[in-house]
Design a protein around this motif. Sequence first.
Motif, short mmCIF file in Angstrom:
data_model
loop_
_atom_site.label_atom_id
_atom_site.label_comp_id
_atom_site.label_asym_id
_atom_site.label_seq_id
_atom_site.Cartn_x
_atom_site.Cartn_y
_atom_site.Cartn_z
N HIS B 24 0.79 -1.23 0.00
CA HIS B 24 0.00 0.00 0.00
C HIS B 24 0.83 1.28 0.00
N LEU B 150 -18.40 5.44 -0.35
CA LEU B 150 -18.37 4.21 -1.15
C LEU B 150 -19.72 3.97 -1.82
N SER B 154 -20.19 3.69 -5.68
CA SER B 154 -20.81 2.48 -6.22
C SER B 154 -21.98 2.85 -7.14
N LEU B 178 -9.10 2.38 -2.86
CA LEU B 178 -10.10 1.41 -2.40
C LEU B 178 -9.44 0.15 -1.85
N ARG B 179 -8.32 -0.26 -2.44
CA ARG B 179 -7.60 -1.45 -1.97
C ARG B 179 -7.25 -1.36 -0.49
N ALA B 182 -10.10 -2.88 1.44
CA ALA B 182 -10.72 -4.10 0.92
C ALA B 182 -10.54 -5.26 1.91
N SER B 183 -9.32 -5.38 2.47
CA SER B 183 -9.06 -6.54 3.34
C SER B 183 -9.81 -6.43 4.66
N LEU B 187 -15.51 -3.02 1.57
CA LEU B 187 -16.10 -3.01 0.22
C LEU B 187 -17.20 -4.07 0.07
N ASN B 188 -17.32 -4.95 1.04
CA ASN B 188 -18.27 -6.07 0.91
C ASN B 188 -19.70 -5.65 0.57
N ALA B 194 -15.97 -3.99 -5.33
CA ALA B 194 -15.02 -5.09 -5.13
C ALA B 194 -14.57 -5.65 -6.48
N VAL B 197 -12.14 -3.20 -8.14
CA VAL B 197 -10.79 -3.33 -7.59
C VAL B 197 -10.11 -4.59 -8.16
N GLU B 201 -6.62 -4.96 -10.17
CA GLU B 201 -5.53 -5.81 -9.66
C GLU B 201 -5.15 -6.92 -10.64
#
Lengths: 238, 238
Positions: B24, B150, B154, B178-179, B182-183, B187-188, B194, B197, B201
């Motif tokens: 990051h 978000l 979206s 956004l990454r 994400a973890s 973003l779910n 998602a 992203v 990636e």
Amino acid sequence: MPIDSASPITITGYDWVPYFAKGHVRDLRVRWALEEAGQSYRAKLLAQGDQKAPPHRALQPFGQVPTYEEGDVTLFESGAIVLHIAERFGGGLLPADPAARARAIEWTFAALNTVEPPITDYAIATLFEVEEPWSAPRLPAVKARIAERLEELSNRLGDRDWLDGDFSAGDLLMIAVLRMVASDGLLNPYPNLAAYVARGEARPAFRRALADHMAGFTGDPPPGFAEWEAKMKAAEPA
Amino acid sequence: MPIDSASPITITGYDWVPYFAKGHVRDLRVRWALEEAGQSYRAKLLAQGDQKAPPHRALQPFGQVPTYEEGDVTLFESGAIVLHIAERFGGGLLPADPAARARAIEWTFAALNTVEPPITDYAIATLFEVEEPWSAPRLPAVKARIAERLEELSNRLGDRDWLDGDFSAGDLLMIAVLRMVASDGLLNPYPNLAAYVARGEARPAFRRALADHMAGFTGDPPPGFAEWEAKMKAAEPA
């Protein structure tokens, strides 16, 4: 340039904001850039709430002001609009030399991505979330983050008039950001930053932009907002 | 393009960062842009602490990475560097049509000035200030600010692949921002974000940039940092 109902450029702002936001809503940044570039414009002033309604959302997905429209160009994000005005109309906002131009753009991002975020955080803590129990104990950490950035910026500015050569879009945005904490005394430890802001505010283009920005607040607060504003004012330190 | 010690382009990064920052640090954004533009580069990796020492401060007044050097051009601010690479080398990062180009630049500012600030705030609250008493009670307000942005993003993205036409510098920076959350599952609620992203990636340029970014972490933590990192890891929710 005066506001002109025949101008091909239309921007958006608000017809009412709370007292602490007057002089700081981001349409001011766009008005300033247009004045530097010698462009007239129309200002469409939204009533509070209308920024979240579908017609404005179609222009601005985050429901904010300003927006910019000219012919087939529709833009949001004041930083991007300022750069667009600089590229479209000149007006001395970006140098012609490619390396100097890249550095002026660099300062626009430094203003908006490095210096402004902790200042926005401060505004949230001292205004919008001032009554939350966590705001007061957290404030020293927020102020320390701002002070770190201001000291670094002060060191880089030194005794220069502007950040890199002549006044540029980078100075315009940096000064607009620094102004947000000037009245709270956060610039006091850095006389060169205070003088830098004063130099920006003394520019005729800024003065015209600010006057027109302030003159646009002719609307009434939405229901409940006047009471909220009065409460905010009463909660301010003397 | 591989990292190449003969490249005229030099960027800076770190040789060590805590586990949560790997993947990051903002040199990744610049590496990704260089890969999209087909440009090789040299990476000068600083030991922790050296970013605040005078030699690096001369390049970067805020004591951060990345920087970018090529000939007489020296730049900081990853957003400005990505735009510079887009303008200097093409590589599809900015459209040729002027209105579309302005909108791509608009999204770079939206990523860095509208979407990233509350995400940075979240990182401060959950990492650097996780032990402060105000962080946990304040977190719902921070998450609500992120969720608002978000959801708006979206809604605007809808079922498009990219924010506005083809992949651009705006997508590159928005996906990099956004990454960061994400973890943590933020973003779910937004499957299209998602997927957006994931599309970014999956780009070969991103995969090469990430691999080289990760391969650069060959340094040791400064004294005390390993203990701090272990404590942070232990404090994470299971």
